[in-house]
Every structure is written in structure tokens, then in C-alpha cells.
Scaffold this motif. Structure first.
Motif, PDB file in Angstrom:
ATOM      1  N   ARG A 102       0.936  -1.298  -0.085  1.00 52.77           N
ATOM      2  CA  ARG A 102      -0.009   0.049   0.083  1.00 52.77           C
ATOM      3  C   ARG A 102       0.767   1.169   0.136  1.00 52.77           C
ATOM      4  NH1 ARG A 102      -5.315  -0.429   1.406  1.00 52.77           N
ATOM      5  NH2 ARG A 102      -5.975  -2.645   1.955  1.00 52.77           N
ATOM      6  N   PRO A 103       0.487   2.138  -0.654  1.00 51.91           N
ATOM      7  CA  PRO A 103       1.333   3.563  -0.809  1.00 51.91           C
ATOM      8  C   PRO A 103       1.158   4.140   0.440  1.00 51.91           C
ATOM      9  CG  PRO A 103      -0.601   3.761  -2.055  1.00 51.91           C
ATOM     10  CD  PRO A 103      -0.572   2.357  -1.857  1.00 51.91           C
ATOM     11  N   ALA A 104       2.328   4.964   0.860  1.00 46.37           N
ATOM     12  CA  ALA A 104       2.195   5.523   2.346  1.00 46.37           C
ATOM     13  C   ALA A 104       1.162   6.749   2.213  1.00 46.37           C
ATOM     14  CB  ALA A 104       3.672   6.270   2.523  1.00 46.37           C
ATOM     15  N   PRO A 105       0.336   6.916   3.430  1.00 47.38           N
ATOM     16  CA  PRO A 105      -0.664   8.022   3.246  1.00 47.38           C
ATOM     17  C   PRO A 105       0.122   9.410   3.175  1.00 47.38           C
ATOM     18  CG  PRO A 105      -0.217   7.252   5.506  1.00 47.38           C
ATOM     19  CD  PRO A 105       0.716   6.093   4.623  1.00 47.38           C
ATOM     20  N   GLU A 106      -0.775  10.301   2.323  1.00 45.60           N
ATOM     21  CA  GLU A 106      -0.009  11.547   2.234  1.00 45.60           C
ATOM     22  C   GLU A 106      -0.063  12.322   3.744  1.00 45.60           C
ATOM     23  OE1 GLU A 106      -2.107  13.866  -0.671  1.00 45.60           O
ATOM     24  OE2 GLU A 106      -1.747  12.352  -2.485  1.00 45.60           O
ATOM     25  N   ALA A 107       0.879  13.236   3.538  1.00 46.40           N
ATOM     26  CA  ALA A 107       1.039  14.187   4.965  1.00 46.40           C
ATOM     27  C   ALA A 107       0.020  15.099   4.910  1.00 46.40           C
ATOM     28  CB  ALA A 107       2.562  14.990   4.736  1.00 46.40           C
ATOM     29  N   ARG A 108      -0.314  15.366   6.315  1.00 48.79           N
ATOM     30  CA  ARG A 108      -1.560  16.193   6.557  1.00 48.79           C
ATOM     31  C   ARG A 108      -1.169  17.411   7.044  1.00 48.79           C
ATOM     32  NH1 ARG A 108      -6.339  13.423   6.115  1.00 48.79           N
ATOM     33  NH2 ARG A 108      -6.200  11.257   5.716  1.00 48.79           N
ATOM     34  N   ASP A 109       0.169  17.936   6.922  1.00 49.54           N
ATOM     35  CA  ASP A 109       0.739  19.233   7.559  1.00 49.54           C
ATOM     36  C   ASP A 109       0.624  20.181   6.888  1.00 49.54           C
ATOM     37  OD1 ASP A 109       2.771  18.408   5.723  1.00 49.54           O
ATOM     38  OD2 ASP A 109       4.021  18.201   7.251  1.00 49.54           O
ATOM     39  N   GLY A 110      -0.127  20.288   5.790  1.00 54.73           N
ATOM     40  CA  GLY A 110      -0.266  21.556   4.731  1.00 54.73           C
ATOM     41  C   GLY A 110       0.700  21.308   3.561  1.00 54.73           C
ATOM     42  N   ARG A 111       1.897  20.441   3.751  1.00 54.40           N
ATOM     43  CA  ARG A 111       2.819  20.579   2.650  1.00 54.40           C
ATOM     44  C   ARG A 111       2.032  20.275   1.225  1.00 54.40           C
ATOM     45  NH1 ARG A 111       7.349  16.463   4.599  1.00 54.40           N
ATOM     46  NH2 ARG A 111       5.476  15.524   5.537  1.00 54.40           N
ATOM     47  N   GLY A 112       1.015  19.335   1.257  1.00 56.92           N
ATOM     48  CA  GLY A 112       0.368  19.027  -0.014  1.00 56.92           C
ATOM     49  C   GLY A 112      -0.392  20.189  -0.580  1.00 56.92           C
ATOM     50  N   GLU A 113      -1.023  21.046   0.303  1.00 54.39           N
ATOM     51  CA  GLU A 113      -1.997  22.145   0.022  1.00 54.39           C
ATOM     52  C   GLU A 113      -0.769  23.211  -0.514  1.00 54.39           C
ATOM     53  OE1 GLU A 113      -4.246  23.735   2.989  1.00 54.39           O
ATOM     54  OE2 GLU A 113      -5.484  21.752   3.163  1.00 54.39           O
ATOM     55  N   ARG A 114       0.267  23.325   0.203  1.00 55.00           N
ATOM     56  CA  ARG A 114       1.408  24.225  -0.441  1.00 55.00           C
ATOM     57  C   ARG A 114       1.733  24.020  -1.628  1.00 55.00           C
ATOM     58  NH1 ARG A 114       3.023  24.395   4.977  1.00 55.00           N
ATOM     59  NH2 ARG A 114       4.803  22.869   4.527  1.00 55.00           N
ATOM     60  N   LYS A 115       2.078  22.726  -1.898  1.00 54.09           N
ATOM     61  CA  LYS A 115       2.706  22.179  -3.093  1.00 54.09           C
ATOM     62  C   LYS A 115       1.630  22.313  -4.483  1.00 54.09           C
ATOM     63  CE  LYS A 115       4.473  18.008  -5.551  1.00 54.09           C
ATOM     64  NZ  LYS A 115       4.786  16.568  -5.294  1.00 54.09           N
ATOM     65  N   ALA A 116       0.451  22.158  -4.059  1.00 53.14           N
ATOM     66  CA  ALA A 116      -0.607  22.242  -5.068  1.00 53.14           C
ATOM     67  C   ALA A 116      -0.728  23.759  -5.499  1.00 53.14           C
ATOM     68  CB  ALA A 116      -1.969  21.776  -4.449  1.00 53.14           C
ATOM     69  N   THR A 117      -0.692  24.902  -4.377  1.00 53.50           N
ATOM     70  CA  THR A 117      -0.759  25.997  -4.661  1.00 53.50           C
ATOM     71  C   THR A 117       0.528  26.441  -5.569  1.00 53.50           C
ATOM     72  OG1 THR A 117      -1.713  26.613  -2.559  1.00 53.50           O
ATOM     73  CG2 THR A 117      -0.730  28.507  -3.699  1.00 53.50           C
ATOM     74  N   VAL A 118       1.774  26.131  -5.426  1.00 54.77           N
ATOM     75  CA  VAL A 118       2.936  26.465  -6.007  1.00 54.77           C
ATOM     76  C   VAL A 118       2.471  25.825  -7.549  1.00 54.77           C
ATOM     77  CG1 VAL A 118       5.445  25.911  -6.507  1.00 54.77           C
ATOM     78  CG2 VAL A 118       4.488  26.485  -4.111  1.00 54.77           C
ATOM     79  N   GLU A 119       2.367  24.604  -7.646  1.00 60.13           N
ATOM     80  CA  GLU A 119       1.777  24.260  -9.066  1.00 60.13           C
ATOM     81  C   GLU A 119       0.958  24.906  -9.788  1.00 60.13           C
ATOM     82  OE1 GLU A 119       1.112  20.057 -11.395  1.00 60.13           O
ATOM     83  OE2 GLU A 119       0.384  20.144  -9.351  1.00 60.13           O
ATOM     84  N   GLN A 120      -0.224  25.466  -9.201  1.00 64.15           N
ATOM     85  CA  GLN A 120      -1.184  26.049  -9.944  1.00 64.15           C
ATOM     86  C   GLN A 120      -0.672  27.526 -10.360  1.00 64.15           C
ATOM     87  OE1 GLN A 120      -4.326  26.492  -6.853  1.00 64.15           O
ATOM     88  NE2 GLN A 120      -4.898  24.465  -7.241  1.00 64.15           N
ATOM     89  N   ARG A 121       0.076  28.204  -9.512  1.00 61.47           N
ATOM     90  CA  ARG A 121       0.892  29.548  -9.894  1.00 61.47           C
ATOM     91  C   ARG A 121       1.915  29.183 -10.966  1.00 61.47           C
ATOM     92  NH1 ARG A 121       5.915  31.077  -9.177  1.00 61.47           N
ATOM     93  NH2 ARG A 121       5.857  29.557  -7.085  1.00 61.47           N
ATOM     94  N   SER A 164      -0.101  17.039 -12.131  1.00 62.45           N
ATOM     95  CA  SER A 164      -0.880  16.388 -11.057  1.00 62.45           C
ATOM     96  C   SER A 164      -1.999  15.818 -11.648  1.00 62.45           C
ATOM     97  CB  SER A 164      -0.860  16.940  -9.854  1.00 62.45           C
ATOM     98  OG  SER A 164       0.566  17.380  -9.220  1.00 62.45           O
ATOM     99  N   ARG A 165      -2.975  16.711 -12.120  1.00 66.40           N
ATOM    100  CA  ARG A 165      -4.147  16.105 -12.411  1.00 66.40           C
ATOM    101  C   ARG A 165      -4.119  15.205 -13.588  1.00 66.40           C
ATOM    102  NH1 ARG A 165      -8.218  18.762 -15.964  1.00 66.40           N
ATOM    103  NH2 ARG A 165      -6.644  20.264 -16.572  1.00 66.40           N
ATOM    104  N   GLY A 166      -3.501  15.122 -14.550  1.00 67.47           N
ATOM    105  CA  GLY A 166      -3.266  14.267 -15.645  1.00 67.47           C
ATOM    106  C   GLY A 166      -2.736  12.931 -14.880  1.00 67.47           C
TER     107      GLY A 166
END
Length: 237
Positions: free
Chosen positions: A46-65, A198-200
Motif C-alpha cells: 500500500r502506498p504511504a498516506p499523504e502528509a496532513r501538515d499542509g505541505r500537500g496544499e502548499r505544493k498544489a498552490t505552487v503548481e497552480q501558480r 498532477s491532475r493528468g
């Protein structure tokens, strides 16, 4: 008027993705649907669960920009191509619409394609809607895809889903699947998936997990990739 942004210029832009068709063809011919009998299936870890410390959200924001900036670079190229096609004053009526569009291309792939294509256009003298210019721009797309090739380690989650599905169908042992696919189709998958954002990539992973048992897997894998590859670049309708 020498051409329209939708007409000959669209064909030039689409030619940049010729490599995508080659990838699809390689997948279709390189992965059959009736693998040799093998040991019982072995479930992937099983893949490791994603971190819930906000890093995923920050990464998504950077990618959107980055995605918006790369899309704008692509629009700058299309605007200059439009101006060359119509011999009109500065400005393209669909520029703002273009900047609001989103595609499946990774920001790095989209920006590299845009900058290379714009440089090629500015070097090219005369009508750009020719075979010679199409070849030059096709090189831009191919080089951008090569530059954004996915590292082999980053391909592992996609292989886990894909081989987990094949193993679950009872057609191929999981470990045998990983070894054969990584050796045979790994380079093509790394190049295709590396060009996606990421979406693709999420859509490809989801599609890999839904392959139909009992059919040929090569065409199904190709069918998972083709819609994403077709949506790497936006063109005005």
C-alpha cells in the motif's frame, strides 16, 4: 491573410505532439493481453498516506501558480503566431481566454515547449505554416517531453497500480509484471507521464486501476494515456 490561428497554425501546434502518438503505438504493440502463465498474484504494498501538515496544499498552490505562468507563456507564443498569420496589428482577441484555460501538461513541459516554439518562430523567416517550420516546432515538443521525463523511482506508484490490476485479474504475477513492464514500457511511460501535471497523473493512475480483465491490456493502457496526451496543449476552437 496567410492563414488562421485555428487552421494551419493548429496543425503546426498539433505536430509538436507527434511523439505522443509514437508512445501510444509503442504501448499498444509492446504490451499484449495474454501474458504467459505465472505464479499466483502478489498484492502490491500500500502506498504511504499523504502528509496532513499542509505541505500537500502548499505544493498544489505552487503548481497552480506555475501552471498559470506556463499557460501564459504558451499564449504569448500563440499570439505571435496569430499576428504572423493574419498580418494584423499587435494583439490577439483570444489572448485572455487562452490565459484562463488549463491543460494536462506539466508546467515545466508547457513552459519549455512555449519558449522553444516562440524562439523558433522568431528565427523563422516568412510564412511559418510550412513543413519546415512544423518540423522545427515538433522538435520543441519532443525535446520538452524528453527534458521532463519522469525519474524511474517516480514511476513506481503507477506500476504498482497497473501491475496490481493485472495481478488481480489473474493474468500475470505482480513481480513478473513489474519487471517486464518496467524493462519494456518503462521509458515510454516515464516520458509520457513526465509531461503531465498532477491532475493528468491522477487520471492516468485511476484509469490504470480500472483496466478490464480478459482483454488486451496494451490498447487499454494506451487508451488511458491518449486523452491526457491530447490535452497537453490548448488551441483555440
Amino acid at each position: 491573410m496567410k492563414g488562421t490561428i485555428r487552421g494551419r497554425s493548429s496543425r503546426v501546434a498539433f505536430s509538436m505532439l507527434g511523439a505522443a502518438s509514437l508512445i501510444s503505438a509503442a504501448l499498444a504493440s509492446g504490451c499484449g493481453g495474454s501474458p504467459p502463465p505465472a505464479a499466483s498474484a502478489k498484492a502490491p504494498a500500500r502506498p504511504a498516506p499523504e502528509a496532513r501538515d499542509g505541505r500537500g496544499e502548499r505544493k498544489a498552490t505552487v503548481e497552480q501558480r506555475q501552471q498559470r505562468e506556463a499557460q501564459r507563456a504558451w499564449c504569448v507564443y500563440l499570439e505571435e503566431l496569430y499576428e504572423r498569420a493574419t498580418e494584423q496589428a499587435k494583439g490577439w482577441p483570444k489572448f485572455e481566454q487562452c490565459t484562463q484555460m488549463t491543460t494536462m501538461a506539466s508546467p515545466a513541459m508547457l513552459r519549455a515547449t512555449s519558449e522553444c516554439s516562440l524562439a523558433a518562430l522568431r528565427r523563422f523567416e516568412g510564412d511559418p505554416f510550412t513543413a519546415a517550420y512544423a518540423q522545427e516546432v515538433s522538435r520543441c515538443g519532443s525535446e520538452a517531453m524528453t527534458a521532463t521525463t519522469l525519474p524511474r523511482s517516480d514511476l513506481a506508484p503507477f506500476m504498482a497500480v497497473l501491475c496490481g490490476r493485472l495481478a488481480g485479474c489473474g493474468d500475470l504475477d505482480y513481480d513478473t509484471c513489474r519487471q517486464s513492464l518496467e524493462e519494456g514500457l518503462g521509458p515510454q511511460l516515464e516520458r509520457a507521464i513526465g509531461a503531465m501535471n498532477s491532475r493528468g497523473r491522477q487520471e492516468v493512475r485511476a484509469c490504470f486501476g480500472k483496466l478490464a480483465c480478459g482483454g488486451e491490456f496494451g490498447p487499454q493502457i494506451s487508451a488511458c494515456l491518449e486523452p491526457i496526451m491530447d490535452d497537453l496543449l490548448w488551441l483555440p476552437g
